[in-house]
Motif scaffolding. Structure first.
Motif, PDB file in Angstrom:
ATOM      1  N   GLU A 224       4.871  10.832  -8.823  1.00  0.00           N
ATOM      2  CA  GLU A 224       5.024  11.009  -7.382  1.00  0.00           C
ATOM      3  C   GLU A 224       4.561   9.750  -6.643  1.00  0.00           C
ATOM      4  O   GLU A 224       5.230   9.268  -5.729  1.00  0.00           O
ATOM      5  CB  GLU A 224       4.214  12.223  -6.922  1.00  0.00           C
ATOM      6  CG  GLU A 224       4.356  12.546  -5.463  1.00  0.00           C
ATOM      7  CD  GLU A 224       3.563  13.782  -5.042  1.00  0.00           C
ATOM      8  OE1 GLU A 224       3.372  13.945  -3.816  1.00  0.00           O
ATOM      9  OE2 GLU A 224       3.131  14.571  -5.905  1.00  0.00           O
ATOM     10  N   PHE A 225       3.420   9.206  -7.051  1.00  0.00           N
ATOM     11  CA  PHE A 225       2.885   7.974  -6.454  1.00  0.00           C
ATOM     12  C   PHE A 225       3.876   6.821  -6.631  1.00  0.00           C
ATOM     13  O   PHE A 225       4.177   6.098  -5.678  1.00  0.00           O
ATOM     14  CB  PHE A 225       1.542   7.612  -7.087  1.00  0.00           C
ATOM     15  CG  PHE A 225       0.978   6.309  -6.595  1.00  0.00           C
ATOM     16  CD1 PHE A 225       0.203   6.254  -5.448  1.00  0.00           C
ATOM     17  CD2 PHE A 225       1.194   5.124  -7.299  1.00  0.00           C
ATOM     18  CE1 PHE A 225      -0.316   5.050  -4.979  1.00  0.00           C
ATOM     19  CE2 PHE A 225       0.685   3.924  -6.845  1.00  0.00           C
ATOM     20  CZ  PHE A 225      -0.084   3.881  -5.680  1.00  0.00           C
ATOM     21  N   ASP A 226       4.397   6.667  -7.846  1.00  0.00           N
ATOM     22  CA  ASP A 226       5.311   5.570  -8.136  1.00  0.00           C
ATOM     23  C   ASP A 226       6.571   5.616  -7.275  1.00  0.00           C
ATOM     24  O   ASP A 226       7.155   4.578  -6.969  1.00  0.00           O
ATOM     25  CB  ASP A 226       5.685   5.562  -9.620  1.00  0.00           C
ATOM     26  CG  ASP A 226       4.542   5.134 -10.518  1.00  0.00           C
ATOM     27  OD1 ASP A 226       3.545   4.558 -10.005  1.00  0.00           O
ATOM     28  OD2 ASP A 226       4.612   5.413 -11.741  1.00  0.00           O
ATOM     29  N   GLN A 227       6.986   6.813  -6.896  1.00  0.00           N
ATOM     30  CA  GLN A 227       8.215   6.974  -6.116  1.00  0.00           C
ATOM     31  C   GLN A 227       7.997   6.794  -4.611  1.00  0.00           C
ATOM     32  O   GLN A 227       8.960   6.714  -3.868  1.00  0.00           O
ATOM     33  CB  GLN A 227       8.840   8.342  -6.402  1.00  0.00           C
ATOM     34  CG  GLN A 227       9.334   8.451  -7.821  1.00  0.00           C
ATOM     35  CD  GLN A 227       9.814   9.849  -8.164  1.00  0.00           C
ATOM     36  OE1 GLN A 227       9.608  10.807  -7.438  1.00  0.00           O
ATOM     37  NE2 GLN A 227      10.458   9.975  -9.312  1.00  0.00           N
TER      38      GLN A 227
ATOM     39  N   ASP B 112      -4.383   4.384 -10.020  1.00  0.00           N
ATOM     40  CA  ASP B 112      -5.789   4.432 -10.434  1.00  0.00           C
ATOM     41  C   ASP B 112      -6.715   4.313  -9.225  1.00  0.00           C
ATOM     42  O   ASP B 112      -7.728   5.015  -9.136  1.00  0.00           O
ATOM     43  CB  ASP B 112      -6.098   3.342 -11.461  1.00  0.00           C
ATOM     44  CG  ASP B 112      -5.422   3.591 -12.795  1.00  0.00           C
ATOM     45  OD1 ASP B 112      -5.099   4.767 -13.106  1.00  0.00           O
ATOM     46  OD2 ASP B 112      -5.202   2.624 -13.537  1.00  0.00           O
ATOM     47  N   GLU B 113      -6.373   3.434  -8.288  1.00  0.00           N
ATOM     48  CA  GLU B 113      -7.159   3.315  -7.060  1.00  0.00           C
ATOM     49  C   GLU B 113      -7.084   4.616  -6.261  1.00  0.00           C
ATOM     50  O   GLU B 113      -8.085   5.080  -5.717  1.00  0.00           O
ATOM     51  CB  GLU B 113      -6.639   2.163  -6.193  1.00  0.00           C
ATOM     52  CG  GLU B 113      -6.908   0.791  -6.747  1.00  0.00           C
ATOM     53  CD  GLU B 113      -6.224  -0.298  -5.915  1.00  0.00           C
ATOM     54  OE1 GLU B 113      -5.723  -0.018  -4.803  1.00  0.00           O
ATOM     55  OE2 GLU B 113      -6.184  -1.438  -6.399  1.00  0.00           O
ATOM     56  N   MET B 114      -5.883   5.189  -6.192  1.00  0.00           N
ATOM     57  CA  MET B 114      -5.680   6.437  -5.460  1.00  0.00           C
ATOM     58  C   MET B 114      -6.525   7.550  -6.077  1.00  0.00           C
ATOM     59  O   MET B 114      -7.169   8.326  -5.370  1.00  0.00           O
ATOM     60  CB  MET B 114      -4.196   6.813  -5.485  1.00  0.00           C
ATOM     61  CG  MET B 114      -3.831   7.985  -4.616  1.00  0.00           C
ATOM     62  SD  MET B 114      -3.924   7.640  -2.846  1.00  0.00           S
ATOM     63  CE  MET B 114      -2.570   6.508  -2.615  1.00  0.00           C
ATOM     64  N   GLU B 115      -6.538   7.611  -7.390  1.00  0.00           N
ATOM     65  CA  GLU B 115      -7.325   8.614  -8.103  1.00  0.00           C
ATOM     66  C   GLU B 115      -8.815   8.464  -7.777  1.00  0.00           C
ATOM     67  O   GLU B 115      -9.500   9.455  -7.529  1.00  0.00           O
ATOM     68  CB  GLU B 115      -7.089   8.469  -9.613  1.00  0.00           C
ATOM     69  CG  GLU B 115      -7.843   9.456 -10.440  1.00  0.00           C
ATOM     70  CD  GLU B 115      -7.668   9.227 -11.933  1.00  0.00           C
ATOM     71  OE1 GLU B 115      -8.196  10.050 -12.684  1.00  0.00           O
ATOM     72  OE2 GLU B 115      -7.026   8.237 -12.341  1.00  0.00           O
TER      73      GLU B 115
ATOM     74  N   MET C 233       0.832  -1.186   0.000  1.00  0.00           N
ATOM     75  CA  MET C 233       0.000   0.000   0.000  1.00  0.00           C
ATOM     76  C   MET C 233       0.874   1.247   0.000  1.00  0.00           C
ATOM     77  O   MET C 233       1.893   1.281   0.660  1.00  0.00           O
ATOM     78  CB  MET C 233      -0.866   0.058   1.257  1.00  0.00           C
ATOM     79  CG  MET C 233      -2.038  -0.839   1.278  1.00  0.00           C
ATOM     80  SD  MET C 233      -3.345  -0.207   0.256  1.00  0.00           S
ATOM     81  CE  MET C 233      -4.535  -1.457   0.562  1.00  0.00           C
ATOM     82  N   LYS C 234       0.414   2.244  -0.727  1.00  0.00           N
ATOM     83  CA  LYS C 234       1.074   3.536  -0.724  1.00  0.00           C
ATOM     84  C   LYS C 234       0.083   4.558  -0.186  1.00  0.00           C
ATOM     85  O   LYS C 234      -1.128   4.375  -0.291  1.00  0.00           O
ATOM     86  CB  LYS C 234       1.527   3.912  -2.131  1.00  0.00           C
ATOM     87  CG  LYS C 234       2.622   2.987  -2.650  1.00  0.00           C
ATOM     88  CD  LYS C 234       3.164   3.464  -3.958  1.00  0.00           C
ATOM     89  CE  LYS C 234       4.300   2.550  -4.427  1.00  0.00           C
ATOM     90  NZ  LYS C 234       5.014   3.134  -5.557  1.00  0.00           N
ATOM     91  N   LYS C 235       0.615   5.632   0.382  1.00  0.00           N
ATOM     92  CA  LYS C 235      -0.226   6.647   0.989  1.00  0.00           C
ATOM     93  C   LYS C 235       0.014   8.008   0.354  1.00  0.00           C
ATOM     94  O   LYS C 235       1.156   8.372   0.074  1.00  0.00           O
ATOM     95  CB  LYS C 235       0.080   6.761   2.485  1.00  0.00           C
ATOM     96  CG  LYS C 235      -0.168   5.500   3.260  1.00  0.00           C
ATOM     97  CD  LYS C 235       0.227   5.692   4.717  1.00  0.00           C
ATOM     98  CE  LYS C 235       0.065   4.410   5.504  1.00  0.00           C
ATOM     99  NZ  LYS C 235       0.476   4.590   6.909  1.00  0.00           N
ATOM    100  N   MET C 236      -1.082   8.739   0.139  1.00  0.00           N
ATOM    101  CA  MET C 236      -1.016  10.130  -0.304  1.00  0.00           C
ATOM    102  C   MET C 236      -2.156  10.874   0.388  1.00  0.00           C
ATOM    103  O   MET C 236      -3.180  10.275   0.706  1.00  0.00           O
ATOM    104  CB  MET C 236      -1.169  10.257  -1.822  1.00  0.00           C
ATOM    105  CG  MET C 236      -0.006   9.727  -2.622  1.00  0.00           C
ATOM    106  SD  MET C 236      -0.200   9.969  -4.405  1.00  0.00           S
ATOM    107  CE  MET C 236       0.507  11.607  -4.580  1.00  0.00           C
ATOM    108  N   THR C 237      -1.958  12.156   0.581  1.00  0.00           N
ATOM    109  CA  THR C 237      -3.007  12.953   1.213  1.00  0.00           C
ATOM    110  C   THR C 237      -3.835  13.667   0.147  1.00  0.00           C
ATOM    111  O   THR C 237      -3.412  13.826  -1.003  1.00  0.00           O
ATOM    112  CB  THR C 237      -2.425  14.016   2.158  1.00  0.00           C
ATOM    113  OG1 THR C 237      -1.671  14.957   1.393  1.00  0.00           O
ATOM    114  CG2 THR C 237      -1.566  13.382   3.246  1.00  0.00           C
TER     115      THR C 237
END
Length: 78
Positions: free
Chosen positions: A71-74, A23-26, A1-5
């Motif tokens: 940014e997500f990929d990194q 895509d899920e994050m979007e 899992m990755k996290k973004m605000t």
């Protein structure tokens, strides 16, 4: 899992989203944005107006999404 605000994704708050793919994050971000729009949340409405001004053409929109995807990929996995 990755996290973004929400804020990292162009929004107005620090609500954290967790997803395996961009895509899920979007989708999570869009759903949150729609919820805030329905509530008439002023900070989020202001952020939406800024995004609309930022992304005037399909090419600008594509570039913005690609920068967020990169940014997500990194990001590290949690």
């Amino acid at each position: 899992m990755k996290k973004m605000t929400c804020r990292q994704l162009g929004g107005a708050c620090d609500l954290e989203f967790q997803a395996e793919t961009f895509d899920e994050m979007e989708t999570l971000s869009k759903n949150h944005g729609m919820e805030m729009f329905k509530k008439g949340d002023k900070p989020h409405l202001d952020a939406m107006h800024k995004m609309k001004a930022l992304i005037q053409t399909p090419e600008e929109m594509k570039q913005w999404f690609e920068s967020k995807r990169k940014e997500f990929d990194q990001l590290p996995h949690h």
